[in-house]
Design a protein around this motif. Sequence first.
Motif, PDB file in Angstrom:
ATOM      1  N   ALA A   1       0.879  -1.172   0.000  1.00 37.13           N
ATOM      2  CA  ALA A   1       0.000   0.000   0.000  1.00 37.13           C
ATOM      3  C   ALA A   1       0.912   1.216   0.000  1.00 37.13           C
ATOM      4  O   ALA A   1       2.143   1.097  -0.116  1.00 37.13           O
ATOM      5  N   TYR A   2       0.309   2.395   0.115  1.00 36.27           N
ATOM      6  CA  TYR A   2       1.092   3.630   0.176  1.00 36.27           C
ATOM      7  C   TYR A   2       0.572   4.508   1.305  1.00 36.27           C
ATOM      8  O   TYR A   2      -0.612   4.497   1.633  1.00 36.27           O
ATOM      9  N   VAL A   3       1.500   5.259   1.902  1.00 36.44           N
ATOM     10  CA  VAL A   3       1.161   6.261   2.910  1.00 36.44           C
ATOM     11  C   VAL A   3       1.682   7.605   2.414  1.00 36.44           C
ATOM     12  O   VAL A   3       2.826   7.692   1.952  1.00 36.44           O
ATOM     13  N   ARG A   4       0.849   8.611   2.489  1.00 42.97           N
ATOM     14  CA  ARG A   4       1.232   9.942   2.034  1.00 42.97           C
ATOM     15  C   ARG A   4       2.086  10.641   3.090  1.00 42.97           C
ATOM     16  O   ARG A   4       1.669  10.814   4.236  1.00 42.97           O
ATOM     17  N   ILE A   5       3.322  10.992   2.718  1.00 41.02           N
ATOM     18  CA  ILE A   5       4.235  11.693   3.609  1.00 41.02           C
ATOM     19  C   ILE A   5       4.828  12.877   2.841  1.00 41.02           C
ATOM     20  O   ILE A   5       5.423  12.694   1.772  1.00 41.02           O
ATOM     21  N   ALA A   6       4.657  14.075   3.397  1.00 40.90           N
ATOM     22  CA  ALA A   6       5.182  15.296   2.775  1.00 40.90           C
ATOM     23  C   ALA A   6       4.731  15.366   1.316  1.00 40.90           C
ATOM     24  O   ALA A   6       3.547  15.399   1.038  1.00 40.90           O
ATOM     25  N   ASP A   7       5.696  15.331   0.384  1.00 34.50           N
ATOM     26  CA  ASP A   7       5.346  15.481  -1.033  1.00 34.50           C
ATOM     27  C   ASP A   7       5.427  14.144  -1.780  1.00 34.50           C
ATOM     28  O   ASP A   7       5.522  14.120  -3.011  1.00 34.50           O
ATOM     29  N   ARG A   8       5.355  13.028  -1.074  1.00 32.77           N
ATOM     30  CA  ARG A   8       5.538  11.738  -1.739  1.00 32.77           C
ATOM     31  C   ARG A   8       4.587  10.698  -1.179  1.00 32.77           C
ATOM     32  O   ARG A   8       4.074  10.826  -0.068  1.00 32.77           O
ATOM     33  N   ASN A   9       4.375   9.657  -1.969  1.00 32.09           N
ATOM     34  CA  ASN A   9       3.664   8.469  -1.505  1.00 32.09           C
ATOM     35  C   ASN A   9       4.706   7.444  -1.087  1.00 32.09           C
ATOM     36  O   ASN A   9       5.528   7.023  -1.895  1.00 32.09           O
ATOM     37  N   GLU A  10       4.676   7.052   0.177  1.00 35.31           N
ATOM     38  CA  GLU A  10       5.699   6.167   0.731  1.00 35.31           C
ATOM     39  C   GLU A  10       5.209   4.723   0.704  1.00 35.31           C
ATOM     40  O   GLU A  10       4.117   4.399   1.171  1.00 35.31           O
TER      41      GLU A  10
END
Length: 478
Positions: free
Chosen positions: A59-68
Amino acid sequence: MKVLLCASEGTPFIKTGGLADVVGALPKALKKNGVDVRVMLPYYKKIKEQNNAEYCGYAYVRIADRNEYVGVFHKEYEGIDYYFIDSDRYFNRDGLYGYGDDGERFAFYCFAVLEAMKVVNFFPDIIHCNDWQTGLIPYILKNNYNYYMEFRRIKTIFSIHNIQYQGIFPRDIMNIMFMPYSSSLEYDNCINFMKCAIMESNLVTTVSNSYKYEVLTPEYSYKLNNILELRRDDFYGIVNGIDVNKYNPETDKYIFANYNIKTVKEGKLKNKKALLKEFNLPFKDVPVFGLVSRLVEQKGIDILMPIIDDMIEHTDAIFILMGSGEKVYEDFFRYMEFKHPKRFKSYIGYSDSMAQKIYAGADIFLMPSKFEPCGLGQLIAMRYGTLPLVRETGGLKDTVKPYNKYNQTGWGFSFGGYNVEALKEVMYLATETFKDKSAWNLLVQHAMELDYSWDNSAKDYISLYEKTINSGRKKWTH
């Protein structure tokens, strides 16, 4: 009942302290009592190197300006399903804690736990969070996932294992993780993960009843007593157990000779002789003090240090102490060994096998802690027939009944005031009692007869889970 237990470490995969032992043992006791319990941990570098886990998805987690990226892995161990949160950026490191971005790392972990639940399609009734590293999960669940039907019914319980470590970081973490501002998060103009969990969880627990009342006072709470006071009616103390299969003198593969309560006299003697030989000491029928501990201020090393010379001069006691931590304490141990080579031995570092040997071979186990939320060392020591000498604080007070020479009750030694004289007095009492073999053997029997397992505590947790599931979330303001 479905429970997801979240923590930053857990045996047998990764351990730095007692939290890992709890995470390793409690799920097995819960499952034994009919709970569908699963565990979610960060996928640290050391776990990857030593365990092959099955890839489940991502999956992805939104952190700052990116999808982690959030990788999710699975491994079954002793009947328990373990899930691991994978991230090269945050967890592919040699250590677990102590990095400048720890706030961001474990904020990521808290978001990733909820995303991973979707990947593995496991939506529990309860998320049981442990210590500050999981402290944002109740808040994120409530504020970022309440639009998912599967998440809306989930309740949270937060367990405090040591209130000294709270997860305090600059406020800009909120911006990095896209978290809305809340007074639950903020404390002293910082973000406090533990304070957030206390405010946002359905129920709060800690690891002994005495510690529960201690942390409601300014002396022990590290400034969180007023916050806990708001949750007093939803705050519970449940003492830890130990893994009685791992810590079993009858089957322990590390100790020199196996024994049980019926053969403890002979078994302890064999282990004592072998332990002394291990440290190049001749056998004598004298009291051996053992210690296995982190060498930090909390553990009472400060009040032990001034006593060693006196005890060696005025008694025939021997000291075998293991630990690592602050340099001042390590250096003291080394100096004492140099000064008293026939009476004082130190092992700087930690070894499971050597720890077990000390538990089995010592007569008296030292835990003069300044504070101790629960403590596992005293429970392990008693399991091996080694009498604990403890300060009356937290879980030590709840689990060690002091020896009463008038009616021959108790199974250890304890003192109240945190000072050198109080500790010295009880250490002298222990050495004198050791000479009375009849009394000593009776105390050892009392200690080994106790139930150290997780069975009773697991049932207490299940009662709280049921209470939480059947209750609504109260609103708190401050």
